[in-house]
Design an enzyme around this catalytic site. Structure first.
Site, PDB file in Angstrom:
ATOM      1  N   CYS A  77      30.668   6.588 -65.604  1.00 12.69           N
ATOM      2  CA  CYS A  77      30.953   8.027 -65.721  1.00 12.69           C
ATOM      3  C   CYS A  77      32.440   8.334 -65.781  1.00 12.69           C
ATOM      4  CB  CYS A  77      30.288   8.796 -64.574  1.00 12.69           C
ATOM      5  SG  CYS A  77      30.953   8.450 -62.926  1.00 12.69           S
TER       6      CYS A  77
ATOM      7  N   HIS B 268      27.950  13.233 -70.444  1.00 13.63           N
ATOM      8  CA  HIS B 268      28.282  12.306 -69.353  1.00 13.63           C
ATOM      9  C   HIS B 268      27.593  10.962 -69.557  1.00 13.63           C
ATOM     10  CE1 HIS B 268      24.509  12.877 -66.634  1.00 13.63           C
ATOM     11  NE2 HIS B 268      24.221  13.285 -67.843  1.00 13.63           N
TER      12      HIS B 268
ATOM     13  N   HIS C 130      30.172  11.164 -59.104  1.00  8.50           N
ATOM     14  CA  HIS C 130      29.788  11.270 -60.512  1.00  8.50           C
ATOM     15  C   HIS C 130      30.564  12.402 -61.169  1.00  8.50           C
ATOM     16  CE1 HIS C 130      27.342  10.602 -64.026  1.00  8.50           C
ATOM     17  NE2 HIS C 130      27.085  11.893 -64.106  1.00  8.50           N
TER      18      HIS C 130
END
Length: 328
Positions: free
Chosen positions: A241, A301, A289
């Site tokens: 990420c 993402h 994240h």
């Protein structure tokens, strides 16, 4: 005479009684098989833990790199200080040798051997100059010795800190590997239809982006749609990420940190209602994240292993911890 019941009659009565007792006892519930939704939820939970451990491992690597930089600087400072000390010791040794060989005089000896008043003044001037030179050399030597001692301590401290951080990196890597193994096992337990749904790259259509730095970053991230997620990967064909966000902004000419933790402190904070293209959305209380906003509704993402880079609703990705605007 009373007749005895037959064996068949007794056996029938026993069966009937057993049936009544069995009916009266609570039945043990059958072991419930986890539903597809439960299995997916468990996989998401394990993946989130793995994502945090991945970020912890990356941060430990960054900390170790920084500490090794400090160690290299300390070693360089020590080498300079030792060289200066060596040079100054030579200078002091020369002056000391001159003193013992008779090149130094005190005021009385200068007066006794002087031929005239001017000769005396000349000798006194030389004595003062030599004394000043010696004092300065001794002071410089003392300063150099102190600097070398400080540099030695700094180098030793940095060495010990590096060893400690290296141990932390190795431990976090071991923790990550264990967590990844659990997540992989859970992923393999999912139904084929669920795994196929996770693998779906979603919306692959052309999406217009705004001009400027933020638009360039968003376009880069969108161009990676469909590429796989791999823990710790830095691209160019797979991502985690935070590497996706870092490289997206690097493509736009802006340097930001490698980890989600560093990105959670990048730029300035904005509210959920202010979100626009290019904003970094940070998720979970652990800030483990990150996603890149396409607009006020969607973000792109790298989600987790088994799921490619894709577009998702900002609010559906997880609980939002912070929103950061790097540009503008």
């Amino acid at each position: 005479m009373l007749s005895h019941p037959s064996r068949r009659t007794v056996r029938g009565a026993f069966v009937a009684t057993a049936a009544v007792v069995a009916a009266a006892l609570p039945t043990a519930p059958a072991t419930a098989q986890p539903s597809a939704a439960d299995a997916l939820a468990k996989y998401n939970e394990l993946s989130e833990k793995a994502s945090k451990l991945n970020q912890d491992h990356l941060k430990a690597q960054d900390d170790l790199k920084a500490k090794q930089g400090e160690l290299d600087k300390a070693k360089g400072d020590l080498a300079v200080a030792q060289k200066a000390e060596e040079s100054l010791r030579g200078q002091v040794d020369v002056l000391t040798e001159a003193t013992y060989s008779g090149a130094r005089f005190n005021q009385i000896s200068a007066l006794l051997v002087s031929d005239s008043q001017q000769d005396f003044l000349n000798r006194m001037s030389a004595i003062n100059i030599l004394a000043a030179d010696n004092a300065e050399a001794l002071k410089n030597l003392t300063d150099a010795v102190n600097a070398a001692d400080a540099a030695t301590k700094s180098a030793n401290d940095a060495t010990e800190a590096s060893k400690k951080l290296l141990g932390e990196v190795e431990q976090k890597k071991a923790d990550l590997d264990k967590q990844l193994k659990e997540a992989k096992a859970q992923y393999d337990s999912l139904s084929a239809s669920t795994r196929n749904a996770l693998k779906n790259a979603g919306d692959m259509s052309n999406i217009s982006v705004p001009p400027g730095t933020a638009g360039k970053a968003v376009q880069f991230a969108l161009d990676q749609r469909g590429e796989p997620y791999v823990y710790g990967s830095n691209g160019p064909d797979s991502w985690d990420c935070s590497s996706l966000i870092q490289k997206a902004y690097a493509f736009a000419g802006v340097s930001i940190g490698r980890t989600s933790y560093a990105q959670a402190a990048a730029g300035r904070s904005v509210s959920r209602g202010e979100v626009k293209a290019g904003d970094i959305i940070v998720y979970y209380s652990s800030q483990s994240h990150v996603a890149l906003a396409i607009d006020n509704v969607r973000a792109v993402h790298a989600s987790t292993e088994g799921v490619p880079v894709k577009i998702a609703d900002i609010n559906s990705i997880g609980p939002i911890s912070a929103i950061r605007r790097v540009e503008g």
